[in-house]
Write an enzyme that holds these catalytic residues in place. Sequence first.
Site, PDB file in Angstrom:
ATOM      1  N   ASP A  84       0.853  -1.190   0.000  1.00  0.00           N
ATOM      2  CA  ASP A  84       0.000   0.000   0.000  1.00  0.00           C
ATOM      3  C   ASP A  84       0.896   1.251   0.000  1.00  0.00           C
ATOM      4  OD1 ASP A  84      -3.208   0.526   1.068  1.00  0.00           O
ATOM      5  OD2 ASP A  84      -1.798   2.206   1.077  1.00  0.00           O
ATOM      6  N   ASN A 141     -12.848  -3.238   2.727  1.00  0.00           N
ATOM      7  CA  ASN A 141     -13.853  -2.197   2.910  1.00  0.00           C
ATOM      8  C   ASN A 141     -14.833  -2.271   1.752  1.00  0.00           C
ATOM      9  OD1 ASN A 141     -12.728  -1.070   5.300  1.00  0.00           O
ATOM     10  ND2 ASN A 141     -11.151  -0.077   4.069  1.00  0.00           N
ATOM     11  N   GLY A 159     -15.652   3.219   4.041  1.00  0.00           N
ATOM     12  CA  GLY A 159     -14.551   4.057   3.549  1.00  0.00           C
ATOM     13  C   GLY A 159     -13.849   3.503   2.328  1.00  0.00           C
ATOM     14  N   GLN A 160     -14.538   2.656   1.561  1.00  0.00           N
ATOM     15  CA  GLN A 160     -13.909   2.132   0.334  1.00  0.00           C
ATOM     16  C   GLN A 160     -13.619   3.293  -0.614  1.00  0.00           C
ATOM     17  OE1 GLN A 160     -16.155  -0.893  -1.778  1.00  0.00           O
ATOM     18  NE2 GLN A 160     -14.543  -1.173  -3.310  1.00  0.00           N
ATOM     19  N   SER A 161     -12.367   3.413  -1.012  1.00  0.00           N
ATOM     20  CA  SER A 161     -11.972   4.551  -1.853  1.00  0.00           C
ATOM     21  C   SER A 161     -11.564   4.140  -3.265  1.00  0.00           C
ATOM     22  CB  SER A 161     -10.837   5.334  -1.189  1.00  0.00           C
ATOM     23  OG  SER A 161      -9.683   4.528  -1.064  1.00  0.00           O
ATOM     24  N   HIS A 177     -10.457  -5.285  -2.974  1.00  0.00           N
ATOM     25  CA  HIS A 177      -9.099  -5.427  -2.460  1.00  0.00           C
ATOM     26  C   HIS A 177      -9.136  -5.835  -1.000  1.00  0.00           C
ATOM     27  CE1 HIS A 177     -10.353  -1.193  -2.156  1.00  0.00           C
ATOM     28  NE2 HIS A 177      -9.646  -1.106  -1.041  1.00  0.00           N
TER      29      HIS A 177
HETATM   30  P1  AMP Z   1      -9.778   1.466   0.664  1.00  0.00           P
HETATM   31  O1  AMP Z   1      -9.819   2.768   1.399  1.00  0.00           O
HETATM   32  O2  AMP Z   1     -10.174   0.280   1.466  1.00  0.00           O
HETATM   33  O3  AMP Z   1     -10.528   1.549  -0.653  1.00  0.00           O
HETATM   34  O4  AMP Z   1      -8.253   1.207   0.327  1.00  0.00           O
HETATM   35  C1  AMP Z   1      -7.604   1.734  -0.782  1.00  0.00           C
HETATM   36  C2  AMP Z   1      -6.136   1.674  -0.476  1.00  0.00           C
HETATM   37  O5  AMP Z   1      -5.423   1.831  -1.694  1.00  0.00           O
HETATM   38  C3  AMP Z   1      -5.634   2.757   0.475  1.00  0.00           C
HETATM   39  O6  AMP Z   1      -5.045   2.146   1.621  1.00  0.00           O
HETATM   40  C4  AMP Z   1      -4.612   3.513  -0.359  1.00  0.00           C
HETATM   41  O7  AMP Z   1      -3.502   3.949   0.394  1.00  0.00           O
HETATM   42  C5  AMP Z   1      -4.224   2.484  -1.401  1.00  0.00           C
HETATM   43  N1  AMP Z   1      -3.711   3.001  -2.654  1.00  0.00           N
HETATM   44  C6  AMP Z   1      -4.248   3.979  -3.436  1.00  0.00           C
HETATM   45  N2  AMP Z   1      -3.505   4.164  -4.535  1.00  0.00           N
HETATM   46  C7  AMP Z   1      -2.479   3.276  -4.469  1.00  0.00           C
HETATM   47  C8  AMP Z   1      -1.361   2.985  -5.301  1.00  0.00           C
HETATM   48  N3  AMP Z   1      -1.150   3.636  -6.461  1.00  0.00           N
HETATM   49  N4  AMP Z   1      -0.506   2.015  -4.906  1.00  0.00           N
HETATM   50  C9  AMP Z   1      -0.702   1.349  -3.756  1.00  0.00           C
HETATM   51  N5  AMP Z   1      -1.737   1.574  -2.928  1.00  0.00           N
HETATM   52  C10 AMP Z   1      -2.617   2.527  -3.273  1.00  0.00           C
END
Ligand code: AMP
Length: 115
Positions: free
Chosen positions: A31, A88, A94-96, A101
């Site tokens: 991450d 998430n 908080g899924q972003s 994943h």
């Molecule tokens: P979530 O908030 O559960 O959707 O997790 C998304 C995760 O993706 C977060 O922990 C971010 O830090 C991670 N993330 C976003 N962009 C990247 C990237 N380019 N490489 C690695 N991790 C990433």
Amino acid sequence: MGEKTIFQRIIDHEIPAKIVHEDDRCLAFHDVNPQAPIHVLLIPKQPITSIETLADQDAALMGHLMLTIRNVARQLGLVEGGYRVVTNCGQDAGQSVDHLHFHILGGRPLSWPPG
Ligand code: AMP
């Protein structure tokens, strides 16, 4: 077709990632914003948005993802201390990134419940 997610771009090798495992069905990489000494994400290569959009026929894939999480945790030396696996799903969680994943977190004691 909508824009590619950042994870789809990693799968397609359009942007770099620190990859720790890759096979024909999934990819694991560090991450970019780690929340623990070890924080790795494991994703299917198939474009699935979240657990909510899994189909019944994805059962074998999900089994493969879980066994790969076990193997990656072993590879990263997380077994002795223990680790947490989180996914998430949707807004309140908080899924972003809209690509399924699993966070694999370890290397320090992790509190519970999560925020
Ligand atoms: P979530 O908030 O559960 O959707 O997790 C998304 C995760 O993706 C977060 O922990 C971010 O830090 C991670 N993330 C976003 N962009 C990247 C990237 N380019 N490489 C690695 N991790 C990433």
